[in-house]
Scaffold this motif. Structure first.
Motif, mmCIF file in Angstrom:
data_model
loop_
_atom_site.group_PDB
_atom_site.id
_atom_site.type_symbol
_atom_site.label_atom_id
_atom_site.label_comp_id
_atom_site.label_asym_id
_atom_site.label_seq_id
_atom_site.Cartn_x
_atom_site.Cartn_y
_atom_site.Cartn_z
ATOM 1 N N ASN A 27 0.662 -1.317 -0.009
ATOM 2 C CA ASN A 27 -0.022 -0.062 -0.077
ATOM 3 C C ASN A 27 0.719 1.273 0.113
ATOM 4 O O ASN A 27 0.580 2.142 1.024
ATOM 5 C CB ASN A 27 -1.094 0.016 1.393
ATOM 6 C CG ASN A 27 -2.011 -0.880 1.000
ATOM 7 O OD1 ASN A 27 -2.177 -1.559 -0.201
ATOM 8 N ND2 ASN A 27 -2.857 -1.182 2.080
ATOM 9 N N ALA A 28 2.165 1.402 -0.937
ATOM 10 C CA ALA A 28 2.852 2.369 -0.961
ATOM 11 C C ALA A 28 2.432 3.222 -2.156
ATOM 12 O O ALA A 28 3.397 4.000 -2.542
ATOM 13 C CB ALA A 28 4.136 1.926 -1.074
ATOM 14 N N ILE A 60 5.470 5.240 -4.143
ATOM 15 C CA ILE A 60 6.318 4.521 -4.900
ATOM 16 C C ILE A 60 6.756 4.905 -5.938
ATOM 17 O O ILE A 60 7.810 4.657 -6.409
ATOM 18 C CB ILE A 60 5.654 2.937 -5.092
ATOM 19 C CG1 ILE A 60 6.615 1.824 -5.294
ATOM 20 C CG2 ILE A 60 4.537 3.126 -6.070
ATOM 21 C CD1 ILE A 60 6.015 0.609 -5.071
ATOM 22 N N TYR A 61 6.153 5.774 -6.770
ATOM 23 C CA TYR A 61 6.465 6.464 -8.056
ATOM 24 C C TYR A 61 7.919 7.144 -7.884
ATOM 25 O O TYR A 61 8.964 7.030 -8.571
ATOM 26 C CB TYR A 61 5.386 7.205 -8.684
ATOM 27 C CG TYR A 61 6.077 8.202 -9.952
ATOM 28 C CD1 TYR A 61 5.582 7.473 -11.060
ATOM 29 C CD2 TYR A 61 6.769 9.382 -9.907
ATOM 30 C CE1 TYR A 61 6.203 8.057 -12.377
ATOM 31 C CE2 TYR A 61 7.267 9.658 -10.912
ATOM 32 C CZ TYR A 61 6.974 9.275 -12.242
ATOM 33 O OH TYR A 61 7.459 9.602 -13.480
ATOM 34 N N GLU A 62 7.807 8.035 -6.830
ATOM 35 C CA GLU A 62 9.082 8.595 -6.638
ATOM 36 C C GLU A 62 10.389 7.677 -6.274
ATOM 37 O O GLU A 62 11.483 7.982 -6.427
ATOM 38 C CB GLU A 62 8.867 9.695 -5.530
ATOM 39 C CG GLU A 62 10.228 10.725 -5.265
ATOM 40 C CD GLU A 62 9.825 11.787 -4.285
ATOM 41 O OE1 GLU A 62 10.440 12.671 -4.146
ATOM 42 O OE2 GLU A 62 8.653 11.841 -3.661
ATOM 43 N N ALA A 63 10.119 6.713 -5.395
ATOM 44 C CA ALA A 63 11.050 5.702 -4.949
ATOM 45 C C ALA A 63 11.588 5.092 -6.229
ATOM 46 O O ALA A 63 12.780 4.865 -6.475
ATOM 47 C CB ALA A 63 10.377 4.781 -4.127
ATOM 48 N N THR A 112 -3.618 -3.324 -1.492
ATOM 49 C CA THR A 112 -5.077 -3.082 -1.940
ATOM 50 C C THR A 112 -5.199 -1.830 -2.396
ATOM 51 O O THR A 112 -6.423 -1.410 -2.721
ATOM 52 C CB THR A 112 -5.908 -3.397 -0.681
ATOM 53 O OG1 THR A 112 -5.406 -2.469 0.466
ATOM 54 C CG2 THR A 112 -5.882 -4.939 -0.062
ATOM 55 N N ASP A 113 -4.064 -0.960 -2.743
ATOM 56 C CA ASP A 113 -4.252 0.496 -2.945
ATOM 57 C C ASP A 113 -3.814 0.363 -4.660
ATOM 58 O O ASP A 113 -3.927 -0.642 -5.266
ATOM 59 C CB ASP A 113 -3.650 1.573 -2.340
ATOM 60 C CG ASP A 113 -2.248 1.301 -2.329
ATOM 61 O OD1 ASP A 113 -1.554 0.273 -2.758
ATOM 62 O OD2 ASP A 113 -1.615 2.177 -1.819
ATOM 63 N N ALA A 129 9.664 1.322 -0.462
ATOM 64 C CA ALA A 129 8.946 1.868 -1.505
ATOM 65 C C ALA A 129 8.744 3.328 -1.034
ATOM 66 O O ALA A 129 7.852 3.976 -1.966
ATOM 67 C CB ALA A 129 7.676 0.895 -1.437
ATOM 68 N N ASP A 130 8.898 3.938 0.091
ATOM 69 C CA ASP A 130 8.409 5.072 0.264
ATOM 70 C C ASP A 130 9.577 6.161 0.532
ATOM 71 O O ASP A 130 9.421 7.257 0.888
ATOM 72 C CB ASP A 130 7.679 5.431 1.674
ATOM 73 C CG ASP A 130 8.078 4.654 2.754
ATOM 74 O OD1 ASP A 130 9.318 3.923 2.680
ATOM 75 O OD2 ASP A 130 7.525 4.672 3.983
#
Length: 341
Positions: free
Chosen positions: A16-17, A21-24, A46-47, A92-93
């Motif tokens: 659920n990141a 996660i895009y920036e990571a 779940t996101d 992931a963050d």
């Protein structure tokens, strides 16, 4: 002809990141060192985590999907599928600085006797604003080996290691809820050479949605089990179930937000003296959890001038280190007594 193995596997568990996660991922793909695979273990998110990952068109990204089993299980799943001899851990963050992989890969090539390499890290808040720089408590192999067992020697998402070193110890223990890394380092013998680099290679995002919270907010029972298992270098399935049960009870937005603001308050007090920001965050945590008495004390300390606060902090730190040294000496004497008898 088989597919050529990459030199590094960047191992990223994700649950659920979707917010971060895009920036990571972007920070990994933009590395100056390019011969890697980014192995993302989607731990039953779940996101929109999976859709954000799939938006990238880069063959170096490999996705493993599993039902939600926790970070240790995700890491072990990733280690089984990692193709490279070197693993760069990453969350992931968080955010990699552009030369993170290049620096650690070059170091391990130049120093082939080292097997685990960590570094310092710059910590940011949930919005990405700089909070403080976290320098490891020890840097050299000798310093790390002399640390008290309660002190974690590495910032986990900065660590770069030889895959075989970790798999030889069966990877991460899945019972060590939220301290699977610390428990792993406790298993590593003294003849495995390790170090921390004295420069920040990543940004670690302090995140109220993370399952990891400031240890001061953990229950006494949780801390007791954690330190006993670290000391004994052994953890049972029963201990794991108790830790998980406590953790799930604390997995509420109120507790996690309170812990987040309390941590920001402390860091703006001790590590990056900005008393106004410290008070702002301490007042937020007190509005959420008014019975944490220590936060009232920290609020009062925020009115001290920086020189007085530094003096207080150094005295407290010296006393703590003396207590830890006394505990270590007592443990050595106990072992010598038991051996002699």
């Amino acid at each position: 002809m088989g597919v050529r193995e990459p030199k590094i596997t960047v191992l990223m568990p994700a649950y659920n990141a979707g917010k971060y996660i895009y920036e990571a991922i972007r920070s990994v793909l933009d590395q100056t060192f390019t011969d890697f695979e980014l192995l993302v273990v989607n731990d039953g998110s779940t996101d929109d985590t999976l859709s954000v990952i799939n938006a990238f068109n880069d063959a170096r990204i490999i996705i493993l999907n599993q039902e939600n089993k926790g970070i240790a299980a995700a890491l072990n799943h990733g280690l089984k599928h990692a193709r490279a001899p070197y693993i760069a851990r990453f969350d992931a963050d968080d955010i990699c600085y552009p030369d993170r992989l290049e620096v650690q890969y070059n170091f391990i090539l130049a120093h082939p006797d080292y097997e685990i390499i960590g570094s310092a890290a710059d910590y940011v808040d949930v919005a990405g604003n700089y909070v403080f720089t976290n320098r490891p408590v020890a840097f050299s192999d000798d310093e790390i080996n002399r640390l008290h067992y309660k002190i974690c020697p590495f910032i986990h998402s900065t660590v770069f290691y030889r895959k075989k070193t970790i798999t030889d110890f069966d990877g991460y223990n899945e019972h060590a809820y939220t301290y699977e890394d610390h428990f792993l380092w406790a298993q590593i013998p003294d003849n495995v050479k390790v170090c921390n680099l004295d420069r920040s290679l990543i940004k670690v995002r302090l995140n109220p949605e993370s399952i990891t919270i400031d240890e001061k907010w953990r229950t006494y029972t949780f801390r007791k089990i954690k330190y006993r298992t670290l000391k004994n270098r052994s953890i049972s399935e029963h201990d794991g179930r108790r830790l998980l049960e406590i953790g799930r009870k604390q997995h509420s937005s109120g507790i996690k937000e309170g812990a987040y603001y309390a941590l920001l308050g402390k860091k703006y007090l001790w590590n990056n003296y900005q008393p106004a920001k410290a008070r702002e965050n301490l007042l937020k945590t007190l509005s959420i959890s008014p019975f944490h008495i220590k936060n009232y004390f920290l609020l009062l300390l925020s009115f001290l001038p920086e020189k007085g606060l530094v003096g207080f902090y150094n005295a407290f730190k010296m006393k703590y280190e003396q207590n830890q040294a006394a505990l270590s000496d007592a443990e050595v004497k106990r072992k010598e007594f038991n051996y002699g008898n």
